[in-house]
Design an enzyme around this catalytic site. Structure first.
Site, PDB file in Angstrom:
ATOM      1  N   ARG A  57       0.819  -1.219   0.000  1.00 43.35           N
ATOM      2  CA  ARG A  57       0.000   0.000   0.000  1.00 43.35           C
ATOM      3  C   ARG A  57       0.851   1.267   0.000  1.00 43.35           C
ATOM      4  NH1 ARG A  57      -2.366  -3.637  -1.343  1.00 43.35           N
ATOM      5  NH2 ARG A  57      -4.266  -4.552  -0.516  1.00 43.35           N
ATOM      6  N   SER A  77     -11.702  -1.302   2.409  1.00 44.94           N
ATOM      7  CA  SER A  77     -11.113  -1.692   3.695  1.00 44.94           C
ATOM      8  C   SER A  77     -10.585  -0.447   4.400  1.00 44.94           C
ATOM      9  CB  SER A  77      -9.971  -2.684   3.478  1.00 44.94           C
ATOM     10  OG  SER A  77     -10.440  -3.861   2.868  1.00 44.94           O
ATOM     11  N   GLU A 136      -5.917   2.476   6.129  1.00 37.95           N
ATOM     12  CA  GLU A 136      -5.617   2.399   4.699  1.00 37.95           C
ATOM     13  C   GLU A 136      -6.260   3.595   4.002  1.00 37.95           C
ATOM     14  OE1 GLU A 136      -6.866  -0.735   1.244  1.00 37.95           O
ATOM     15  OE2 GLU A 136      -5.733  -1.540   2.935  1.00 37.95           O
TER      16      GLU A 136
END
Length: 302
Positions: free
Chosen positions: A175, A225, A295
Site C-alpha cells: 500500500r 477496507s 488504509e
C-alpha cells in the site's frame, strides 16, 4: 467567477471545468466531505500539466482526486484546488501492454484487458476508484497487486514537466509508492499483461466479484477496507471478535456484513467516522496489543 483561486485557471479551462465550493461528498465513495475551494476538471493530459504548473507556481495548495475511493474528507473541506482526473479516459493497447490514463476506473481497465484477451487484471475488476489511485496506493486484492503488473508510469512534477518512470523506480511496497512522497501527479500507467483465454479471464473475474458481493458491503457507502492488514492478524476478525459489528457513531458504523469495512449508513459526518475509527483502533490495541493503521487517506482542513 468569484474565487481567489479560479482566476488563475480560466485561461486554461472552460467555465464548465471549474466549480467553486464543490461538496466533496459528491465525489467520494464514502459520501462524506465538506467543500473544495476550487474544483478543476482538466480533460487532457496537457490541461492537467498546465493546471499543475500554475498551482505550484502560485503556491496554491493542490489535491489530486481520482475515483474518490479510499478517501475520507474532513467536514470543513479542502483548501486550495482539487484537480479531478476523471475526464482523462484513454486506453491504448500495444501487444500485451495496456497504457491507461489515470482517470480510467480500475473496473473499466480490467474490462478492457478482458476484451483484449489479456490476463493479469482480474484481481482489480472489483476494486473501486481510478487506476491512478490504484497505482498511487499499490492497490491489491486476492493475491494480485498493481506493482506486479505496472511496467512504467508518466507523471507531472511541480514544474509542469512530464516525467517517465520504469517500474523499478516506483518504490512499491505494501500500500505504498514513491508517488506518496514526491507529490507528482500520475498521468498514465502502462500495464504488462499475459495473453489468455477470454472465457477463463471472464470466469475468474466473475468468481472474484461474486466473492466480493457476498462478503463485502458493496451496497453501502464505504471507502473499501478501512485499515491496513497488520502482520499476522486479520482486521475484520479482530473487530468481529470484539462484538463491534453494527457499532457506530451517528450514521458511521462498523459493517454487519464485514467488520473490516466502516460504512456511511446515511448522512455520516467525517467527525462521526473519525470517532468510530479511533474507537475501533483503541479497542483493538487494548485487547490485542495491535496498532491498526488506516488504509483510508484522511484529508482536508481540521
Amino acid at each position: 467567477m468569484d474565487n481567489q483561486y479560479a482566476e488563475f485557471f480560466t485561461s486554461v479551462l472552460g467555465e464548465n471545468q471549474i466549480k467553486i465550493n464543490e461538496p466533496m461528498s459528491r465525489h467520494t465513495t464514502f459520501g462524506i466531505g465538506g467543500p473544495a475551494d476550487c474544483f478543476l476538471m482538466p480533460k487532457t493530459s496537457e490541461e492537467l500539466r498546465i493546471v499543475t504548473r500554475i498551482a505550484h507556481k502560485n503556491h496554491i495548495p493542490i489535491f489530486i482526486l481520482g475515483g474518490g475511493a479510499n478517501l475520507l474528507v474532513r467536514d470543513k473541506g479542502i483548501r486550495g484546488v482539487v484537480v479531478f482526473t476523471g475526464h482523462l479516459q484513454n486506453i491504448e493497447r500495444g501487444g500485451n501492454l495496456l497504457k491507461v490514463s489515470s482517470g480510467v476506473s480500475t473496473a473499466r481497465a480490467a474490462k478492457a484487458a478482458y476484451e483484449f484477451g489479456l490476463s493479469g487484471m482480474e484481481f482489480a475488476s472489483g476494486i473501486p476508484g481510478s487506476i491512478g489511485g490504484a497505482a498511487y496506493m499499490n492497490a491489491g486484492a486476492y493475491g494480485g497487486e498493481m506493482s506486479k503488473i505496472i511496467v512504467s508510469a508518466t507523471t507531472v512534477d511541480d514544474r509542469g514537466d512530464f516525467i517517465s518512470y520504469r517500474a523499478k523506480d516506483l518504490g512499491y511496497s505494501y500500500r505504498h509508492s514513491r508517488f506518496m512522497e514526491n507529490g507528482e501527479v500520475i498521468v498514465d500507467i502502462t500495464l504488462s499483461l499475459r495473453y489468455g483465454n477470454q472465457k477463463d479471464i471472464k470466469a475468474l473475474m466473475d468468481d472474484l466479484n461474486h466473492r466480493r458481493r457476498t462478503k463485502q458491503p458493496l451496497e453501502k457507502k464505504s471507502a473499501g477496507s478501512t485499515f491496513k492488514r497488520p502482520a499476522g492478524h486479520f482486521v475484520g476478525q479482530m473487530i468481529e471478535e470484539l462484538g463491534l459489528k453494527g457499532y457506530g457513531y451517528g450514521d458511521a458504523q462498523v459493517s454487519e456484513k464485514h467488520a473490516g469495512f466502516l460504512i456511511n449508513n446515511g448522512h455520516a459526518s467525517c467527525e462521526d467516522m473519525l470517532a468510530l475509527i479511533h474507537d475501533v483502533q483503541d479497542k483493538v490495541k487494548k485487547n490485542y496489543g495491535v496498532d491498526l493503521n488506516t488504509e483510508v487517506q484522511i484529508v482536508g482542513e481540521e
